[in-house]
Design an enzyme around this catalytic site. Structure first.
Site, short mmCIF file in Angstrom:
data_model
loop_
_atom_site.label_atom_id
_atom_site.label_comp_id
_atom_site.label_asym_id
_atom_site.label_seq_id
_atom_site.Cartn_x
_atom_site.Cartn_y
_atom_site.Cartn_z
N GLY A 135 0.88 -1.31 -0.05
CA GLY A 135 0.00 0.09 0.20
C GLY A 135 0.82 1.27 0.02
O GLY A 135 0.26 2.30 0.44
N SER A 136 1.98 1.15 -0.45
CA SER A 136 2.81 2.53 -0.77
C SER A 136 2.06 3.70 -1.45
O SER A 136 2.27 4.88 -1.07
CB SER A 136 4.18 2.22 -1.13
OG SER A 136 4.24 1.79 -2.44
N HIS B 153 -0.56 0.66 -13.08
CA HIS B 153 0.13 -0.50 -13.69
C HIS B 153 1.69 -0.14 -13.69
O HIS B 153 2.06 0.89 -14.26
CB HIS B 153 -0.44 -0.90 -15.05
CG HIS B 153 0.33 -2.27 -15.37
ND1 HIS B 153 -0.08 -3.38 -14.79
CD2 HIS B 153 1.04 -2.41 -16.48
CE1 HIS B 153 0.72 -4.39 -15.52
NE2 HIS B 153 1.46 -3.88 -16.46
C1 GRF Z 1 2.57 -0.97 -7.85
O1 GRF Z 1 3.64 -1.52 -8.52
C2 GRF Z 1 1.35 -0.69 -8.75
O2 GRF Z 1 1.83 -0.37 -9.77
C3 GRF Z 1 0.87 -2.12 -8.86
O3 GRF Z 1 1.03 -3.02 -7.68
C4 GRF Z 1 2.23 -2.33 -6.90
C5 GRF Z 1 1.43 -1.87 -5.66
O4 GRF Z 1 2.30 -1.21 -4.62
N1 GRF Z 1 -0.33 -2.24 -9.52
P1 GRF Z 1 2.05 -0.69 -3.29
O5 GRF Z 1 1.05 -1.56 -2.53
O6 GRF Z 1 1.32 0.70 -3.83
O7 GRF Z 1 3.36 -0.44 -2.57
#
Ligand code: GRF
Length: 300
Positions: free
Chosen positions: A97-98, A194
């Protein structure tokens, strides 16, 4: 697709009431719920979605007490800029969830004219859900599975988001397919991020580190995040924004992923800001573009 549409929401805002224990949220019915925006050939008007009177279960912390919290549309402040009302956002996650965190922080520090009012997680135990609980944000689990028996149905998901007057849905690392019920309930209002330059390296099964490994194996010299509107299929909705990241000769997938993720955080905040400020315009051919805030004659 109707030409020259501008995404528009219609809600005022309020933080979800703080609750450090597990709680229920009860929605009150609005007395009147019709709000329309000025119409011109560039704008469409919307009617405010009616609130439903509904008791939903939100998970929060490990405590078991429950409390009833009334969330009334009347209690929301009319925070706005230049007549544009703050928007309510639902963020969907499956992992760390960053991206969710950077969006949430940008809402709190005033960069985004909106508030995250609910976090939807595909599993109770993920970094994104933990962060939301820590920030006293309601967490909903979707979908219901054997491993996640507290998950709710698609119909309840839609009813819950409508009850919270959610304007926009932001998928941020959510790995489950979005139900058609939600897509129909929120037309041109759901975004996904994405980690590759779509339409390359997208589609079912292309997620996480697999994407970056495939980019490196292909010999591509450029990669980067794409933000797109969500349709019924994986990664095929209209592209809204992209950022280019160099793929270096000796990159590992992890190194590339880290560089792309940094750009994701900046891009998702920038796009969410534009979304909430109603600066997304639909070109005649159906491509969404973003109007610059500094120079309204410029689009990207
Ligand atoms: C990100 O790389 C996003 O592009 C993909 O999943 C990942 C999620 O990362 N859909 P985070 O959970 O937001 O750190």
């Amino acid at each position: 697709m109707e030409a020259q549409r501008l995404l528009s929401g219609f809600c005022s805002t309020s933080p979800i009431p703080n609750a450090k224990t597990q709680f229920f949220v009860k929605y009150s019915s609005p007395s009147s719920s019709t709000t329309s925006f000025a119409q011109s050939h560039k704008w469409v008007s919307f009617k405010a979605r009616p609130l439903s009177t509904k008791l939903i279960k939100c998970t929060n912390t490990t405590h078991t007490e429950t409390a009833e919290v009334v969330v009334s549309s009347d209690s929301y402040s009319q925070d706005s800029i230049g007549g544009i009302l703050r928007k309510k956002l639902a963020v969907f996650v499956s992992g760390g969830g960053s991206n969710f965190r950077s969006i949430h922080e940008a809402c709190l520090n005033g960069s985004i004219l909106g508030d995250v009012v609910v976090l939807v997680a595909s599993k109770q135990g993920c970094g994104g859900a933990d962060y939301a609980r820590d920030k006293s944000l309601p967490v909903i689990v979707f979908p219901k599975t054997k491993l996640e028996p507290d998950g709710i149905s698609p119909a309840d998901l839609v009813a819950t988001l409508r009850g919270l007057e959610v304007d926009f849905v932001l998928l941020a690392g959510y790995l489950k397919l979005i139900p058609v019920e939600l897509i129909q309930a929120y037309p041109i209002s759901i975004l996904n991020i994405h980690p590759s330059l779509l339409p390359a390296f997208g589609g079912k099964g292309n997620y996480g580190m697999k994407v970056h490994k495939a980019v490196i194996a292909s010999g591509a010299r450029y990669s980067g995040p794409t933000i797109h509107f969500v349709d019924e299929h994986y990664d095929t909705g209209r592209i809204l924004a992209q950022r280019v990241v160099l793929v270096l000769a000796k990159d590992t997938a992890e190194e590339l992923a880290a560089r792309v993720l940094r750009e994701e955080h900046a891009l998702y905040v920038e796009v969410t800001k534009a979304l909430c400020e109603e600066r997304i315009i639909w070109r005649e051919d159906g491509v969404p573009i973003i109007r610059s805030k500094e120079n309204p004659a410029e689009y990207s």
